[in-house]
Design a protein around this motif. Structure first.
Motif, mmCIF file in Angstrom:
data_model
loop_
_atom_site.group_PDB
_atom_site.id
_atom_site.type_symbol
_atom_site.label_atom_id
_atom_site.label_comp_id
_atom_site.label_asym_id
_atom_site.label_seq_id
_atom_site.Cartn_x
_atom_site.Cartn_y
_atom_site.Cartn_z
ATOM 1 N N GLU A 145 -129.889 -87.735 -6.368
ATOM 2 C CA GLU A 145 -129.766 -86.472 -7.109
ATOM 3 C C GLU A 145 -128.610 -85.641 -6.578
ATOM 4 O O GLU A 145 -128.168 -84.701 -7.220
ATOM 5 N N HIS B 168 -145.400 -71.739 -6.492
ATOM 6 C CA HIS B 168 -146.502 -72.164 -5.621
ATOM 7 C C HIS B 168 -147.315 -70.971 -5.133
ATOM 8 O O HIS B 168 -148.519 -71.068 -4.954
ATOM 9 N N ARG C 171 -146.615 -85.374 -13.066
ATOM 10 C CA ARG C 171 -146.420 -85.569 -11.626
ATOM 11 C C ARG C 171 -146.654 -84.218 -10.959
ATOM 12 O O ARG C 171 -146.247 -83.189 -11.472
ATOM 13 N N SER C 172 -147.342 -84.238 -9.835
ATOM 14 C CA SER C 172 -147.522 -82.983 -9.109
ATOM 15 C C SER C 172 -147.895 -83.282 -7.661
ATOM 16 O O SER C 172 -148.516 -84.304 -7.364
ATOM 17 N N THR C 173 -147.487 -82.369 -6.772
ATOM 18 C CA THR C 173 -147.697 -82.571 -5.334
ATOM 19 C C THR C 173 -148.977 -81.864 -4.893
ATOM 20 O O THR C 173 -149.057 -80.630 -4.998
ATOM 21 N N GLY D 289 -138.959 -83.614 -4.495
ATOM 22 C CA GLY D 289 -138.660 -82.578 -3.501
ATOM 23 C C GLY D 289 -137.169 -82.383 -3.367
ATOM 24 O O GLY D 289 -136.374 -83.171 -3.905
ATOM 25 N N PHE E 68 -139.520 -72.953 -7.279
ATOM 26 C CA PHE E 68 -140.768 -73.689 -7.090
ATOM 27 C C PHE E 68 -141.638 -73.019 -6.026
ATOM 28 O O PHE E 68 -142.850 -72.956 -6.156
HETATM 29 C C1 LIG Z 1 -131.149 -81.324 -10.832
HETATM 30 C C2 LIG Z 1 -132.396 -80.878 -10.172
HETATM 31 C C3 LIG Z 1 -132.323 -80.451 -8.753
HETATM 32 C C4 LIG Z 1 -133.526 -80.911 -10.902
HETATM 33 C C5 LIG Z 1 -134.859 -80.806 -10.331
HETATM 34 N N1 LIG Z 1 -135.152 -82.083 -9.834
HETATM 35 C C6 LIG Z 1 -136.109 -82.345 -8.978
HETATM 36 N N2 LIG Z 1 -135.844 -83.207 -7.992
HETATM 37 C C7 LIG Z 1 -136.752 -83.447 -7.043
HETATM 38 N N3 LIG Z 1 -137.963 -82.861 -7.001
HETATM 39 C C8 LIG Z 1 -138.271 -82.016 -7.972
HETATM 40 C C9 LIG Z 1 -137.367 -81.718 -9.021
HETATM 41 N N4 LIG Z 1 -137.968 -80.847 -9.860
HETATM 42 C C10 LIG Z 1 -139.199 -80.615 -9.321
HETATM 43 N N5 LIG Z 1 -139.376 -81.295 -8.182
HETATM 44 C C11 LIG Z 1 -140.542 -81.271 -7.282
HETATM 45 O O1 LIG Z 1 -141.639 -80.700 -7.969
HETATM 46 C C12 LIG Z 1 -142.190 -79.627 -7.218
HETATM 47 C C13 LIG Z 1 -142.825 -78.609 -8.125
HETATM 48 O O2 LIG Z 1 -143.921 -79.199 -8.783
HETATM 49 P P1 LIG Z 1 -145.286 -79.635 -8.022
HETATM 50 O O3 LIG Z 1 -145.575 -78.636 -6.942
HETATM 51 O O4 LIG Z 1 -145.050 -80.994 -7.442
HETATM 52 O O5 LIG Z 1 -146.302 -79.672 -9.125
HETATM 53 C C14 LIG Z 1 -140.993 -79.097 -6.435
HETATM 54 O O6 LIG Z 1 -141.372 -78.348 -5.331
HETATM 55 C C15 LIG Z 1 -140.277 -80.377 -6.070
HETATM 56 O O7 LIG Z 1 -140.899 -80.980 -4.948
#
Ligand SMILES: CC(C)=CCNc1ncnc2c1ncn2[C@@H]1O[C@H](COP(=O)(O)O)[C@@H](O)[C@H]1O
Length: 231
Positions: A176, A39, A70-72, A146, A35
């Motif tokens: 998780e 980024h 969903r996105s941060t 996260g 990730f």
């Molecule tokens: C089993 C496992 C660890 C799967 C992934 N499970 C997750 N658990 C918690 N946060 C996540 C997961 N997958 C993605 N994210 C969140 O999504 C972000 C990436 O997408 P964005 O920047 O929010 O757009 C990651 O940095 C993280 O904060």
């Protein structure tokens, strides 16, 4: 994911990967490292618009009819991206797809990255509240996500409670990783509208029967309510 020559995101990432090479295979537990690389690759308002648009169109092509993205929100000094611009770009992608007649109904959950602590979580909720009112119903909630091994759910409760009180829905990644029973109890008390993963809630995975019962209770009750309302 199959390579699609029309997909702008894949083309751009393939070109930029020369600067940030990605290993061919990565174990799931290293996904949070990936990730960080993503980024770096996707760091401007135009990039967010492009990626969100491609994601929506790919889901529509798979015949998905309702999608919650969903996105941060992130700020990037180098490109002038602000957290507000970020949310605006996702909303613009949703609106443009709608205007083009893409056959999918999309909503947005603004995400809190648990590593960033109380203050950032509160700012994120304020941003989501603002856009819940101005986006014509496109921003519907907050996602908590996260790296589950970083940060404490307890520190984020005030922000999550504020979100809930202002009418935002809560989608929470929880349990998780093992040994988060106390945190899971606290988060379930809110309560969430959706749970992300919840892999370790079960007693056989180090959770407890009371956690499982709470989840079943929460969602069966919601389901009965939906049935009662004839939805
Ligand atoms: C089993 C496992 C660890 C799967 C992934 N499970 C997750 N658990 C918690 N946060 C996540 C997961 N997958 C993605 N994210 C969140 O999504 C972000 C990436 O997408 P964005 O920047 O929010 O757009 C990651 O940095 C993280 O904060």
């Amino acid at each position: 994911m199959q390579k699609d020559p029309r997909n702008q995101t894949q083309n751009l990432l393939a070109a930029r990967q020369q600067c940030y090479p990605l290993p061919f295979y990565l174990h799931l537990c290293r996904c949070f490292e990936v990730f960080k690389v993503i980024h770096k690759l996707v760091d401007s308002q135009e990039d967010i618009l492009m990626v969100a648009t491609d994601v929506i169109k790919e889901f529509a092509a798979d015949n998905v009819k309702y999608l919650e993205l969903r996105s941060t929100p992130r700020a990037e000094k180098d490109t002038g991206l602000t957290k507000k611009n970020y949310v605006e770009a996702v909303i613009k992608a949703i609106q443009q797809c709608k205007d083009e007649g893409v056959d999918i109904d999309v909503r947005f959950l603004v995400a809190i990255d648990r590593r960033n602590g109380t203050e950032v979580a509160m700012e994120t909720v304020k941003l989501a509240e603002e856009f819940m009112l101005s986006s014509g119903g496109l921003v519907v909630g907050i996602d908590l996500s996260g790296d589950p091994t970083v940060g404490r759910g307890r520190d984020l409760l005030p922000a999550l409670e504020k979100a809930r009180n202002s009418g935002l829905k809560l989608s929470l990644h929880m349990s998780e990783v093992p040994s988060q029973r106390e945190e899971s109890e606290l988060l379930l008390n809110l309560p969430p509208d959706r749970i992300g993963h919840g892999t370790f809630l079960h007693p056989e995975m180090g959770g407890s029967q009371s956690l499982v019962d709470r989840v079943v209770d929460l969602y069966i009750t919601n389901l009965l309510l939906l049935v009662d309302l004839g939805e």
